[in-house]
Design a protein around this motif. Sequence first.
Motif: not given
Length: 341
Positions: A15-22, A289-299, A244-247
């Motif tokens: 249950t330890i979290g970080i800015s995650s995407v998943l 080991e814990y890296l996860q990032v995601g983006f949304i985008a529109i044009n 992960l906000g730092e990334a």
Amino acid sequence: MSDRRDFIKKAALGTIGISSVLSCNTASTAIIPTVQPTKKAVKPLIISTWNHGLPANDETWKQLKNGKSAIDAIEAGMRIPEADPKVRSVGYGGFPDREGKVTLDACIMDHNSDCGAVSFLQGIKHPISVAKNVMQNTPHVMLSGDGALQFALSEGFKEENLLTAEAEEDWKKWMEESKYKPVINMENHDTISMLVIDKDGNISGGCTTSGAAWKMHGRVGDSPIIGAGLFLDNEVGGAASTGLGEAVIRTAGSAMVVELMRQGKSPLEACKEIVERIYNKHKNHRDMEYLQVGFIAINKNGEHAGYSLRSGFNYALTDEAEGSRMEDATFKMSWEEWKIN
């Protein structure tokens, strides 16, 4: 659509979290891209991160249809998860830092590139509204900490306790070991980011979050940082992040997605390239080991997309033709593939 509980069971990362995407999606990387190529701009159109984006989108849509500006509509929509104690990563009811204090970050940006942000804000339930006031009522872009609080109070906001009994209980359980790792867990942390194309084809956006659970007191992630958690250029498009906000900060993620769209890439291509860039830059990093990032985008053509490093990221989409629904983002690899590699 990803299931939050399935993610916890399959990821088994506590249950330890970080800015995650998943949440864990077991599909392969062959998942069909959820991008809508169109000749004409879809307008209005709303895209936001995660399941709690649905009620936020619905309120934003309602406000747009009632003639409100995109900025006012975004504010109204994002106030929904901010006030919902069941959303454990945004506003009231969000997980606290390691000192047991709920600290909030938010930003907002309009089609004129005017923007406002608050970081490390405590005691105010709706940081998105404070961020909007920073944009409209000050010469600055960001206010932080006690300064942000004093500004909010001067603007008529009410100070209140944001730590719910449930969040406090979870914090006390964590305190039994007090071991912090940036473990991906969308139950702990999933920022809501939103992008809107209004009826005139103008683009605006916003982000709001309570940040990573059990973070160091004073930590600020990417969500309130224009260019990292959110960026848009009304001539091109907009992008926003979760993970992960730092990334994301290290790579100016959202700004780079928009820049790639300026160079002619589709939202999907742009999101994918920046996720790959983040992955390559962090291959030997302690966060890998814990890296996860995601983006949304529109044009400006109405194309939209979501893309993440690992599986499980989804986003809410609302338009005139189909109403509100959830879309699964494409991804570089599934959690199973990640473990194998």
